[in-house]
Design an enzyme around this catalytic site. Structure first.
Site, mmCIF file in Angstrom:
data_model
loop_
_atom_site.group_PDB
_atom_site.id
_atom_site.type_symbol
_atom_site.label_atom_id
_atom_site.label_comp_id
_atom_site.label_asym_id
_atom_site.label_seq_id
_atom_site.Cartn_x
_atom_site.Cartn_y
_atom_site.Cartn_z
ATOM 1 C CE LYS A 1 -7.211 0.395 1.305
ATOM 2 N NZ LYS A 1 -6.748 -0.888 2.495
ATOM 3 C CB SER B 1 -1.037 0.053 1.169
ATOM 4 O OG SER B 1 -0.162 -0.237 2.214
ATOM 5 C CG HIS C 1 -3.940 -1.047 -1.358
ATOM 6 N ND1 HIS C 1 -4.613 0.253 -1.582
ATOM 7 C CD2 HIS C 1 -3.820 -1.003 -0.369
ATOM 8 C CE1 HIS C 1 -4.417 0.894 -0.553
ATOM 9 N NE2 HIS C 1 -4.103 0.147 0.394
HETATM 10 C C1 LIG Z 1 -6.743 -1.063 3.788
HETATM 11 C C2 LIG Z 1 -6.302 -2.321 4.150
HETATM 12 C C3 LIG Z 1 -6.421 -3.263 5.184
HETATM 13 C C4 LIG Z 1 -7.658 -2.924 5.887
HETATM 14 O O1 LIG Z 1 -8.838 -2.884 5.466
HETATM 15 P P1 LIG Z 1 -10.205 -2.570 6.071
HETATM 16 O O2 LIG Z 1 -11.327 -3.157 5.500
HETATM 17 O O3 LIG Z 1 -10.350 -0.945 5.975
HETATM 18 O O4 LIG Z 1 -9.881 -2.908 7.374
HETATM 19 C C5 LIG Z 1 -5.828 -4.443 5.253
HETATM 20 N N1 LIG Z 1 -5.037 -4.846 4.392
HETATM 21 C C6 LIG Z 1 -4.301 -4.100 3.552
HETATM 22 C C7 LIG Z 1 -3.158 -4.598 2.821
HETATM 23 C C8 LIG Z 1 -5.111 -2.673 3.499
HETATM 24 O O5 LIG Z 1 -4.518 -1.678 2.355
#
Ligand SMILES: *Cc1c(COP(=O)(O)O)cnc(C)c1O
Length: 414
Positions: free
Chosen positions: A248, A189, A217
């Site tokens: 996301k 990320s 991502h």
């Molecule tokens: C954003 C993210 C998470 C967390 O996701 P949420 O659903 O917001 O808890 C977990 N792992 C990675 C790699 C992320 O980028």
């Protein structure tokens, strides 16, 4: 009640964060999420329209009318909240539909939906592995994987970021364990690079290890049809477990999942503490997420546009003389190394009408501060041209154009 000692200690902690230039000031968004947003910053300042360059809204679905419509309908049909964890009386038909749909989209047998991907990662390792087992994680995995690993009793190994020789060493070292689980982010990320899943799966086969990928991502837009990094690397049948988020690209509300073999999804529901002890995803979110997956299964138009815009943005910034992290995902980090410089850069961008926050310790390692830009399929070329102009102006004003790490650090300090 005596808060006197506490107040002193906590105030000093905040003061120290401020002195180090690491204090984060939130900006209030007074509009739906999108490529253009209305913001108040500082909180009592007048509203201002800016171009958003840092949302995880990769496919532009966060405020998409079809998604909003699906959520509205679900609100009428299935209500607002479940007032229950999944296993007691918190599972509607739509929750189960979402599980089957995301499993199918990812090419997996089944899935277990959690309230977030952080929860999915908190459950995964603790449920599946015991002290007899080994987890072998890339050193740059997401914070929620690190926390998930901490919660499990398995022995914890790690390998240098995307370093396959080092991974192989660790696989050899762990051959006497009952199970080995390799875990990586599909797309990292902070840097926007991808784990070399083809090579990782090859090593996993050679040394009899399982592979888990957090594709938060990537799900929805990486790979020819947007299935994720396992599609991109042609190993859809070789990755055992995928965790991902609905928060996301997939509409951006909330929810996450563990997808994989039937037994794995089943065990999550039997033993996953976040599943057993935290509330179910609200019905409108489940239904809207299903709608997202339906749209993405019908057309790759959005991920294709995202790919084109990303290439355009990368080229524009590179030509202007910015120091970027290499890669080909819509995460495009503009490296500034110094935290205060990143903060200043972000502030001046905002003055120019562009919203992109600075990232610095503890979100990235010390001395690795940056502005992480992210492209969305909701962007148009005009948005990117406007943002590019702003980046150039600020870059010129602060004197960072054409400079690399050493030169920036020499000029601005560590
Ligand atoms: C954003 C993210 C998470 C967390 O996701 P949420 O659903 O917001 O808890 C977990 N792992 C990675 C790699 C992320 O980028």
């Amino acid at each position: 009640m005596s808060y006197i000692a506490g107040k002193r200690v906590f105030s000093e902690m905040i003061q120290k964060i401020k002195e180090d230039g690491l204090y984060k000031q939130e900006r209030l968004i007074c509009s739906p999420q999108g490529p253009e947003i209305i913001v108040r910053f500082p909180e009592n300042a007048p509203e201002k329209k800016v171009i958003n360059m840092c949302a995880n809204n990769y496919l532009g679905l966060s405020s998409h009318p079809e998604i909003v419509h699906a959520a509205h309908n679900a609100l009428d049909d299935r209500g607002y909240g479940m007032s229950s964890v999944r296993f007691i009386c918190g599972t509607q038909d739509v929750h189960r539909q979402l599980e089957l749909k995301i499993a199918e989209f990812l090419g997996m047998e089944d899935a277990c939906v959690f309230s977030s991907c952080l929860d999915a990662n908190a459950a995964l390792f603790e449920v599946l592995l015991t002290e007899e087992d080994a987890i072998i994680a890339d050193r740059l995995v997401h914070a929620s994987i690190i926390d998930g690993i901490r919660l499990s009793k398995a022995q914890n190994f790690n390998f240098k970021h995307s370093n396959m020789e080092h991974l192989e060493e660790k696989l050899q070292e762990t051959q006497n364990h009952r199970l080995r689980l390799i875990v990586v982010d599909g797309v990292f990320s902070m840097d926007g690079d991808m784990a070399p899943l083809d090579k990782i799966c090859e090593l996993a086969e050679k040394y009899d290890a399982m592979v888990a990928v957090d594709d938060s991502h990537a799900t929805g837009f990486i790979g020819k049809t947007g299935r994720g990094t396992h599609e991109y690397f042609g190993v859809m049948d070789k990755v055992d477990i995928i965790t991902t988020t609905f928060g996301k690209a997939l509409g951006g509300a909330n929810g996450g999942c563990v997808a994989g073999k039937k037994e794995i999804a089943d065990l999550m529901k039997q033993r996953g503490r976040p599943y057993l002890f935290s509330n179910a995803v609200p019905p409108p979110v489940a239904v809207a997420s299903i709608r997202v997956l339906d749209i993405l299964s019908q057309t790759t138009e959005r991920r294709d546009k995202l790919e084109r815009l990303t290439a355009y943005w990368r080229k524009g910034l590179t030509d202007a003389g910015f120091d970027l992290k290499e890669g080909n995902t819509p995460i495009v980090p503009v490296m500034l190394y110094n935290a205060k410089l990143a903060q200043q850069f972000s502030k001046e961008l905002y003055d120019e009408g562009v919203y992109a926050v600075g990232f610095f310790f503890p979100v990235v390692p010390m001395g690795q501060a940056r502005i992480r830009t992210q492209i969305s399929a909701a962007h148009e070329k005009e948005h990117l041209d406007f943002a590019l102009d702003a980046f150039k102006k600020v870059g010129e004003r602060l004197g960072v154009l054409g400079l690399k790490k050493k030169e920036i650090l020499a000029k601005f300090g560590e």
